[in-house]
Design an enzyme around this catalytic site. Structure first.
Site, short mmCIF file in Angstrom:
data_model
loop_
_atom_site.label_atom_id
_atom_site.label_comp_id
_atom_site.label_asym_id
_atom_site.label_seq_id
_atom_site.Cartn_x
_atom_site.Cartn_y
_atom_site.Cartn_z
N ASP A 9 -12.96 2.98 -1.98
CA ASP A 9 -11.56 3.35 -2.28
C ASP A 9 -11.05 4.21 -1.12
OD1 ASP A 9 -9.88 4.20 -5.30
OD2 ASP A 9 -9.24 4.73 -3.29
N ASP A 104 -6.14 -0.93 -1.97
CA ASP A 104 -7.04 0.00 -1.28
C ASP A 104 -8.42 0.13 -1.88
OD1 ASP A 104 -6.67 1.81 -3.46
OD2 ASP A 104 -6.89 3.49 -2.07
N GLU A 105 -8.80 -0.72 -2.82
CA GLU A 105 -10.14 -0.56 -3.38
C GLU A 105 -10.75 -1.88 -3.78
OE1 GLU A 105 -10.31 1.23 -7.32
OE2 GLU A 105 -8.14 1.01 -7.46
#
Ligand code: DCP
Ligand code: MG
Length: 355
Positions: A9, A104-105
């Site tokens: 993340d 983003d993860e």
């Protein structure tokens, strides 16, 4: 062999990108958010801004009060999206088994890379190093033997953390965890938990499965298992490929917003019907249009929650349309797509509920 799952993340994703691209923002409270003081919400805040109590989903107006000297910027989704692709390329260079959860993860199954000479932690560190070399951005990682534990781990030492949850420390970590941070516990469940005097993982652990099911339905069983470190390690690898889209080609170029938006609304409802049939909800809405010179323009946006209703899809599509459409340029095609799909049974949980 037991699986090895990494959850990666990015740290303060949008804000960190803004600080990377604007050196004068570095070391300062940066708040990325929507529109005006009156209406918008905070998408994210740099770690400097978080010290003032500013956080994601907070009304921008509240953020201004807490942090009047902060640097307030509008999001640049195109940039975030292209960074997201770069990160994805790094992931795919380590494993084919990648399950993205948002821009983003992602989860990675790296079981095949682990050996006596190579620990899962060293793989995670290498991935974080590669991401940094490629994007100049920092990330945090969590390593464990199933998905939700890896996700908990990545949040434990942010920013720039690398955290392992293994059989030796899992119960200690889970028991100490405040119930609101427990994966699968959203705000409403948290309140109910507290009314039942369940304040942390240890309290949860003390409950029988049958009692949890009585109070929380199906989710009760899952919570019972999660209090014990039990969860799935199977990645949903084709989630990212799944999408539902509809488009219309006009028989002549049009430039009438009212008319185009009506078509877009119809398309949104058709996409919704399709999602409904398949019992899916999605997290990313994309609007595509083709101008009279056959150039394609797209714009996409992550939704706060998985959506499937026609009106919700149109709400995002409406905003995206206004971002991508040039007032002077007639178009010949308009389309809307919902992607990053997941099964509807999970739709009441947002990704943030899992943290
Ligand atoms: N985001 C958003 N609205 C929210 C939450 C997040 O628009 N309510 C966007 C902005 C974030 C990005 O998604 O930068 C990633 O979300 P994360 O929850 O991973 O938060 P950050 O990466 O910003 O911070 P952290 O370091 O806590 O992961
Ligand atoms: Mg993040």
């Amino acid at each position: 062999m037991e699986k090895r799952i990494i959850h990666i993340d990015m740290d303060a994703f949008y804000a960190q990108i803004e600080q990377r691209d604007h050196p004068d923002y570095r070391g300062k409270p940066v708040i990325v958010g929507g529109r005006s003081q009156s209406r918008g919400v905070v998408a994210t805040a740099s770690y400097e801004a978080r010290k003032f109590g500013v956080h994601s989903a907070m009304p921008t107006r509240t953020a201004y009060k807490l942090c009047p000297d902060g640097i307030y910027v509008r999001p640049r989704f195109d940039v975030y999206k292209s960074v997201s692709k770069e990160i994805m390329d790094v992931f795919l260079s380590y494993s084919e088994l990648v399950e993205p959860l948002s821009l983003d993860e992602a989860y990675l199954d790296i079981t095949h890379l682990v050996s006596r000479e190579r620990t899962a932690k060293s793989v995670a560190l290498n991935i974080q190093r590669d991401i940094f070399e490629k994007t100049h951005l920092t990330s945090s990682s969590g390593i464990s033997y199933n998905k939700y534990l890896a996700k908990i781990a990545s949040g434990m030492n942010k920013p720039k953390g690398t955290t392992v949850i293994h059989h030796g420390n899992v119960m200690e970590i889970l028991k100490a965890m405040p119930i609101g941070k427990f994966p699968g516990v959203g705000r409403v469940t948290e309140e109910k938990m507290k009314s039942l005097k369940i304040f942390n993982g240890e309290d949860l652990h003390g409950w029988d499965e049958a009692d949890l099911v009585r109070e929380f339905g199906k989710r009760g069983s899952s919570l019972y298992r999660k209090a014990r470190g039990i969860g799935t390690s199977e990645l949903n690898v084709d989630r990212v490929r799944k999408s539902v889209g509809k488009e219309t080609t006009f028989d002549h170029d049009v430039n009438d917003d009212e008319y185009i938006l009506k078509v877009l609304e119809e398309l949104s409802h058709k996409v919704s019907e399709n999602l409904d049939r398949r019992q899916f909800a999605g997290r990313v809405v994309t609007v595509k249009l083709k101008t009279h010179d056959y150039k394609t323009h797209t714009k996409q946006m992550m939704t706060t929650n998985p959506i499937f209703k026609g009106d919700e899809i149109f709400h995002y599509a409406y905003n995206l349309y206004h971002e991508v459409k040039e007032p002077e340029e007639p178009i010949r095609l308009i389309g809307v797509t919902v992607s990053h799909l997941e099964e509807r049974s999970y739709r009441n949980l947002t990704i943030y509920d899992f943290l």
